[in-house]
Design an enzyme around this catalytic site. Structure first.
Site, PDB file in Angstrom:
ATOM      1  N   ASN A  13     -44.173 -47.936  27.599  1.00  0.00           N
ATOM      2  CA  ASN A  13     -44.350 -46.482  27.703  1.00  0.00           C
ATOM      3  C   ASN A  13     -43.660 -46.058  28.999  1.00  0.00           C
ATOM      4  OD1 ASN A  13     -45.142 -43.854  27.988  1.00  0.00           O
ATOM      5  ND2 ASN A  13     -47.336 -44.273  28.188  1.00  0.00           N
ATOM      6  N   LYS A  15     -43.195 -43.185  30.091  1.00  0.00           N
ATOM      7  CA  LYS A  15     -43.754 -41.958  30.675  1.00  0.00           C
ATOM      8  C   LYS A  15     -42.599 -41.028  31.083  1.00  0.00           C
ATOM      9  CE  LYS A  15     -47.834 -44.595  31.757  1.00  0.00           C
ATOM     10  NZ  LYS A  15     -49.032 -44.815  32.579  1.00  0.00           N
ATOM     11  N   HIS A  98     -52.587 -40.546  24.564  1.00  0.00           N
ATOM     12  CA  HIS A  98     -52.568 -41.252  25.850  1.00  0.00           C
ATOM     13  C   HIS A  98     -53.515 -40.566  26.830  1.00  0.00           C
ATOM     14  CE1 HIS A  98     -51.215 -42.933  29.627  1.00  0.00           C
ATOM     15  NE2 HIS A  98     -50.768 -43.949  28.909  1.00  0.00           N
ATOM     16  N   GLU A 100     -53.241 -39.867  29.826  1.00  0.00           N
ATOM     17  CA  GLU A 100     -52.626 -38.842  30.694  1.00  0.00           C
ATOM     18  C   GLU A 100     -52.529 -37.504  29.962  1.00  0.00           C
ATOM     19  OE1 GLU A 100     -49.234 -41.241  31.786  1.00  0.00           O
ATOM     20  OE2 GLU A 100     -50.588 -42.516  32.945  1.00  0.00           O
ATOM     21  N   GLU A 170     -56.766 -48.705  26.410  1.00  0.00           N
ATOM     22  CA  GLU A 170     -56.294 -48.526  27.781  1.00  0.00           C
ATOM     23  C   GLU A 170     -57.429 -47.962  28.638  1.00  0.00           C
ATOM     24  OE1 GLU A 170     -51.687 -48.212  27.887  1.00  0.00           O
ATOM     25  OE2 GLU A 170     -52.526 -46.214  27.846  1.00  0.00           O
ATOM     26  N   GLY A 176     -51.934 -47.718  35.999  1.00  0.00           N
ATOM     27  CA  GLY A 176     -51.145 -47.387  37.186  1.00  0.00           C
ATOM     28  C   GLY A 176     -51.869 -47.657  38.499  1.00  0.00           C
ATOM     29  N   SER A 216     -51.914 -51.742  33.759  1.00  0.00           N
ATOM     30  CA  SER A 216     -51.441 -52.690  34.776  1.00  0.00           C
ATOM     31  C   SER A 216     -51.138 -54.074  34.205  1.00  0.00           C
ATOM     32  CB  SER A 216     -52.438 -52.791  35.936  1.00  0.00           C
ATOM     33  OG  SER A 216     -52.598 -51.520  36.559  1.00  0.00           O
ATOM     34  N   GLY A 238     -45.636 -49.185  34.028  1.00  0.00           N
ATOM     35  CA  GLY A 238     -44.744 -49.529  35.137  1.00  0.00           C
ATOM     36  C   GLY A 238     -43.839 -50.725  34.876  1.00  0.00           C
TER      37      GLY A 238
HETATM   38  P1  13P Z   1     -49.366 -49.129  33.668  1.00  0.00           P
HETATM   39  O1  13P Z   1     -48.883 -50.361  32.954  1.00  0.00           O
HETATM   40  O2  13P Z   1     -48.351 -48.546  34.598  1.00  0.00           O
HETATM   41  O3  13P Z   1     -50.713 -49.332  34.276  1.00  0.00           O
HETATM   42  O4  13P Z   1     -49.553 -48.010  32.530  1.00  0.00           O
HETATM   43  C1  13P Z   1     -50.253 -48.324  31.398  1.00  0.00           C
HETATM   44  C2  13P Z   1     -50.099 -47.218  30.421  1.00  0.00           C
HETATM   45  O5  13P Z   1     -50.607 -46.129  30.618  1.00  0.00           O
HETATM   46  C3  13P Z   1     -49.284 -47.460  29.221  1.00  0.00           C
HETATM   47  O6  13P Z   1     -49.424 -46.426  28.320  1.00  0.00           O
END
Ligand code: 13P
Length: 255
Positions: A13, A15, A98, A100, A170, A176, A216, A238
């Site tokens: 992802n 983002k 998601h 976010e 998640e 993150g 993560s 990330g």
């Molecule tokens: P990270 O791997 O950066 O923690 O993000 C996870 C995520 O939100 C994937 O959709």
């Protein structure tokens, strides 16, 4: 992972990262590293990179996804993109729900369900995200939250459509933050979500459901997470922005 029962899938992802030139370069770098993957490989890129990503992944084993879609086919919904627009472009995957989107953009379980329904109707495969906040984990309601999010999101989804649903667990506190859920924590909730699917659709559907972990996940911890019976892959933020890290996770999922 239990590859006898279900498919493993590693999805990136991206983002809101990478401009067009950067996207092209990252895909070119990762393509040879992941070409022998023993799992499905997906990259979910910003809308502005969809065309570039489709072009750059032609003839490879990398599939392309978007990060959201609207439930209406068209209309006065400024800045939204419909599921049909994605499928018409040839985009096969879409992330829905998601955290976010839920946290910053007012996404609710009901709108997640509408988007899931629209994506399935347009022929897309959905990566459906569920997961609890830190306070909810501390209050001991992780299972209630994940069950509710899963059940509402799957409202009106038929058993035969489940082949086009991947669930991504998640935990919001792990996204993150560098705070990964332990392998045991990830497996416990993934297993619980499978029991929710089982109650709705029966055991064979639950056994066949790909349930990813996200939060993560990286090159160093992927193997331990993916060794868990109910962790069928990962949704990677990330670490999906670096070809070598993403490839290392895919290697861990390819064993
Ligand atoms: P990270 O791997 O950066 O923690 O993000 C996870 C995520 O939100 C994937 O959709």
């Amino acid at each position: 992972m239990n590859k006898k029962l279900r498919k493993a899938c590693i999805a990136g992802n991206w983002k809101m990262n990478k401009n067009r030139a950067e996207a092209k370069a990252l895909i070119a770098e990762m393509t040879p590293l992941v070409k022998d993957a023993g799992c499905d490989v997906v990259i979910c890129v910003p809308y502005t990179n969809l065309e570039t990503a489709l072009e750059a992944t032609k003839g490879t084993n990398i599939k392309v996804g978007a990060q959201n879609c609207h439930w209406e086919a068209s209309g006065a919904f400024t800045a939204e993109i419909s599921a049909g627009m994605l499928s018409e472009m040839g985009v096969p995957y879409v992330i829905i729900g998601h955290s976010e989107r839920r946290q910053y953009f007012g996404e609710t379980d009901v709108t997640v369900n509408k988007r899931v329904r629209a994506a399935l109707d347009a022929g897309l495969t959905v990566i459906l995200c569920v997961g609890e906040l830190l306070e909810q984990r501390e209050q001991g309601v992780t299972e209630e939250i994940c069950a509710m999010q899963t059940r509402i999101a799957l409202g009106g989804v038929g058993k035969e459509e489940l082949a086009r649903i991947i669930i991504a667990y998640e935990p919001v506190w792990a996204i993150g933050t560098g705070k990964t859920a332990t392998a045991a924590q990830a497996n416990e909730v993934n297993h619980f979500i499978r029991t929710v699917v089982e109650k709705l659709y029966g055991q064979s559907a639950a056994d066949a459901m790909t349930i990813q972990y996200g939060g993560s996940m990286n090159a160093a911890n992927a193997e331990e997470l993916l060794d868990q019976a109910d962790v069928d892959g990962g949704l990677i933020g990330g670490a999906s922005l670096k070809a070598a890290d993403f490839a290392a996770i895919i290697k861990a999922a390819s064993r």
